[in-house]
Write a protein that holds these residues in place. Structure first.
Motif, short mmCIF file in Angstrom:
data_model
loop_
_atom_site.label_atom_id
_atom_site.label_comp_id
_atom_site.label_asym_id
_atom_site.label_seq_id
_atom_site.Cartn_x
_atom_site.Cartn_y
_atom_site.Cartn_z
N ASN A 156 0.85 -1.18 0.01
CA ASN A 156 0.00 0.02 0.01
C ASN A 156 0.78 1.16 0.04
OD1 ASN A 156 -2.56 -1.32 -0.11
ND2 ASN A 156 -2.59 -1.47 2.12
N GLY A 157 2.22 0.99 -0.22
CA GLY A 157 2.85 2.43 -0.43
C GLY A 157 3.99 2.71 0.73
N ASP A 158 3.93 2.06 1.71
CA ASP A 158 4.94 2.44 2.67
C ASP A 158 5.72 1.23 3.28
OD1 ASP A 158 4.62 5.17 4.01
OD2 ASP A 158 2.83 4.72 3.74
N GLU A 159 6.96 1.66 2.36
CA GLU A 159 8.04 0.51 2.50
C GLU A 159 8.63 0.44 4.02
OE1 GLU A 159 9.02 -1.75 0.11
OE2 GLU A 159 10.65 -2.47 1.60
N LYS A 160 8.69 1.59 4.63
CA LYS A 160 9.31 1.45 6.13
C LYS A 160 8.26 1.55 7.00
CE LYS A 160 13.81 3.71 5.69
NZ LYS A 160 14.08 5.00 5.35
N PRO A 161 8.35 1.00 8.10
CA PRO A 161 7.40 0.82 9.24
C PRO A 161 7.16 2.12 9.65
CG PRO A 161 9.38 -0.67 9.65
CD PRO A 161 9.58 0.09 8.35
N PHE A 162 5.85 2.31 10.28
CA PHE A 162 5.28 3.58 10.75
C PHE A 162 6.08 3.94 12.15
CE2 PHE A 162 1.40 3.22 8.16
CZ PHE A 162 1.88 3.55 7.08
N ALA A 163 6.42 3.02 12.84
CA ALA A 163 7.13 3.06 14.26
C ALA A 163 6.54 3.77 15.02
CB ALA A 163 8.72 3.60 13.90
N ILE A 164 5.20 3.63 15.29
CA ILE A 164 4.41 4.47 16.16
C ILE A 164 4.75 4.00 17.53
CG2 ILE A 164 2.02 4.74 16.90
CD1 ILE A 164 0.89 4.50 13.86
N LYS A 165 4.87 4.76 18.42
CA LYS A 165 5.34 4.50 19.90
C LYS A 165 4.14 4.31 20.94
CE LYS A 165 8.24 6.47 23.48
NZ LYS A 165 9.08 7.80 23.99
N THR A 166 3.30 5.40 20.72
CA THR A 166 2.36 5.64 21.74
C THR A 166 0.99 5.11 21.33
OG1 THR A 166 3.60 7.46 22.43
CG2 THR A 166 1.54 7.38 23.55
N TRP A 167 0.36 4.25 22.24
CA TRP A 167 -0.84 3.58 21.75
C TRP A 167 -1.95 3.60 22.68
CZ3 TRP A 167 -1.65 0.70 16.87
CH2 TRP A 167 -0.37 0.67 16.21
N CYS A 168 -3.28 3.92 22.33
CA CYS A 168 -4.30 3.86 23.51
C CYS A 168 -5.20 2.75 23.12
CB CYS A 168 -5.18 5.04 23.12
SG CYS A 168 -4.26 6.71 23.19
N LEU A 169 -5.55 2.32 24.28
CA LEU A 169 -6.38 0.96 24.40
C LEU A 169 -7.74 1.54 24.53
CD1 LEU A 169 -3.99 -1.04 27.05
CD2 LEU A 169 -4.56 -1.83 24.58
N GLY A 170 -8.13 1.49 23.35
CA GLY A 170 -9.62 2.09 23.29
C GLY A 170 -9.90 3.51 23.86
N ASN A 171 -11.14 3.84 23.89
CA ASN A 171 -11.60 5.31 24.27
C ASN A 171 -12.74 5.37 25.29
OD1 ASN A 171 -11.71 8.27 23.73
ND2 ASN A 171 -13.87 7.62 23.12
N GLU A 172 -12.72 5.86 26.35
CA GLU A 172 -13.84 6.14 27.17
C GLU A 172 -14.93 4.77 27.30
OE1 GLU A 172 -15.65 9.86 26.22
OE2 GLU A 172 -14.06 11.01 27.03
#
Ligand code: AHR
Length: 499
Positions: A156-172
């Motif tokens: 889908n066009g992104d060879e390199k990982p996005f390397a996202i560090k911070t993640w939320c487990l759902g919302n409210e």
């Protein structure tokens, strides 16, 4: 009125995590469509992003932006937003009674974040989805390659990982308005198992587990205790959300609400530390105040009675000067608690209860609340110093002992600079604020104030009325003492260079 404090380079609260100046983009109202993304707008770039908005986001200097929700998150299939745009499904968004076209999805958002010089705080749906969708998303975003999901990202066009560090487990997840609302026990178990699986895919990520959606929820405290009992060892931050209003049009009560925020944070810290003791854990839980702002001018309007549409005009609060003062005090509160609050997100960023607004066929413009946030984010970096202030207090019906002056001093050692933010909440009296210090003061670099405005004054397109002005004569230095004259009802920023 007089106020005083003593600050010392050896008396620090904490190094400030830049993520405390985060914000939030949800797929709701005109935040995404007609907000950050509008291919037919005259300023749009080759990817359909409004460059006038990009410019203001950069000016606001936001280091991290939470995405994609919010209540929207709890019905969202992240897979709908990948692959060729023409194949993406249109879906009903039950949270905001809107139609989601999915023309902006994961890759587009990552592109926008890169153009905005900001990191992404990604959230996983724990309303209608669960462990499987969450671990697949981490694999899609962060795994190098050679597996189904990581190879699909490449395709889908992104060879390199996005390397996202911070993640939320759902919302409210404590709120019955949430799609897939859960009891604390149900959510705690799901968050625990999801956290484990996500970290098994990538153990470098950091996870935020949902606390209560406000301190006034009947389940507040019990919710946190149960959820943390399940997740303490697997997550890194507990979330807090809080919005304030001035529905009673009582200025003193309204400005006292930052004090309520302070007490909320301190209660959540106590809850986390109780759980730390119960678990005999070495780990100290940090906080993510990932939704905060003033919200009421739009009357929490949803698109409820209207036909289903794409990007309805909802929650488009127009902020006035008193809102800017409270936002300033809330920023000071976050900074005073920066030993535990590591992430915070002004909710939201564009068009929806936001500092930045857009005209569909016109310009993007700055609301009153843009300025205190911008000054804090640009200059409030380094170490927050203990700033315990001697000043008179007032009582409101609900909140007692509210100091007339809020202030925080920040030592920026890289720039050899001391920065002081202050809010005078008194409606008629100037506050002469003296600060004694062992820091070697050289000269005032800059001193600004937002003051003398009608408290109901607002900005608009091509009409930026409520802005900071120079107040150099209001600040003096003598020996080891700084004196700031804070006008009645004012937000003040003072920058002093050090020897
Ligand atoms: O920010 C607007 C909404 O407020 C969010 O979708 C939700 O999380 C909160 O209730």
């Amino acid at each position: 009125m007089k106020a005083s404090t003593r600050i010392s380079k050896t008396q620090e609260i904490s190094k400030i995590d830049r993520r405390i100046y985060g914000s939030f983009i949800e797929h709701m109202g005109r935040a995404v469509y007609e907000g950050i993304y509008q291919p037919d707008h005259e300023t749009s770039d080759e990817n359909g992003f409004r460059q006038d908005v990009l410019q203001l986001v950069k000016e606001l200097n936001v280091p991290i932006v939470r995405y994609p929700g919010g209540n929207f998150l709890s019905g969202y299939n992240w897979e709908d937003g990948i692959g060729p745009k023409e194949n993406r499904p249109k879906r009903l968004d039950l949270a905001w009674r809107s139609i989601e076209t999915n023309q902006v999805g994961l890759h587009e958002y990552m592109q926008w974040a890169e153009k905005s010089d900001t990191e992404v705080n990604m959230a996983v749906n724990l309303g209608t989805r669960g462990i499987d969708a969450a671990r697949n998303l981490v694999e899609y975003c962060n795994f190098e390659g050679g597996t189904y999901w990581s190879d699909l990202r490449k395709q889908n066009g992104d060879e390199k990982p996005f390397a996202i560090k911070t993640w939320c487990l759902g919302n409210e997840m404590d709120g019955d308005w949430q799609i897939g609302h859960k009891t604390a026990e149900e959510y705690g178990r799901l968050a625990e198992e999801t956290a484990k699986a996500m970290k098994w895919v990538d153990d470098s990520i950091e996870l935020v587990v949902c606390g209560s959606s406000s301190s006034s929820r009947p389940t507040f405290v019990d919710w946190e205790l149960t959820v943390l009992d399940h997740t303490y060892e697997y997550v890194d931050y507990l979330s807090l959300h809080q919005y304030y209003d001035n529905k009673t049009d009582d200025l003193a009560e309204f400005l006292a609400k930052s004090e309520d925020m302070d007490r909320f944070i301190k209660s959540v810290v106590a809850i986390c530390d109780t759980m730390k003791a119960k678990k005999r854990s070495d780990k100290t839980m940090m906080l993510s105040f990932d939704e905060w702002n003033v919200w009421y001018h739009s009357n929490e309007e949803t698109a409820a009675q209207k036909p289903w549409t794409v990007a309805p005009h909802i929650l488009e609060d127009i902020y006035n000067f008193e809102d800017a003062l409270l936002v300033g005090s809330m920023l000071i509160t976050l900074l005073k608690n920066s030993d535990r609050v590591k992430i915070a997100c002004l909710a939201q960023l564009v068009n929806v209860i936001a500092p930045i607004m857009t005209e569909e066929d016109g310009t993007a413009w700055k609301q009153t609340i843009f300025y205190p946030f911008q000054q804090a984010s640009l200059y409030g970096n380094g170490k927050a110093l203990n700033t315990k202030i001697e000043v008179a207090t007032y009582d409101t019906e609900k909140i007692k002992n509210v100091p007339y002056l809020d202030s925080i001093a920040i030592l920026n050692e890289e720039k050899n600079e001391l920065v002081i933010f202050s809010v005078n909440k008194h409606h008629s009296e100037e506050i002469i604020f003296t600060i004694d210090t062992d820091l070697e003061l050289l000269k005032v670099i800059e001193s600004t104030e937002m003051a003398d405005y009608d408290i109901k004054a607002v900005n608009g397109p091509n009409q930026e009325v409520v802005v900071p002005h120079n107040s150099n004569s209001g600040v003096t230095i003598e020996g080891g003492q700084i004196m700031i004259k804070a006008k009645p009802l004012s937000w003040n920023m003072t920058r002093i260079s050090l020897i």
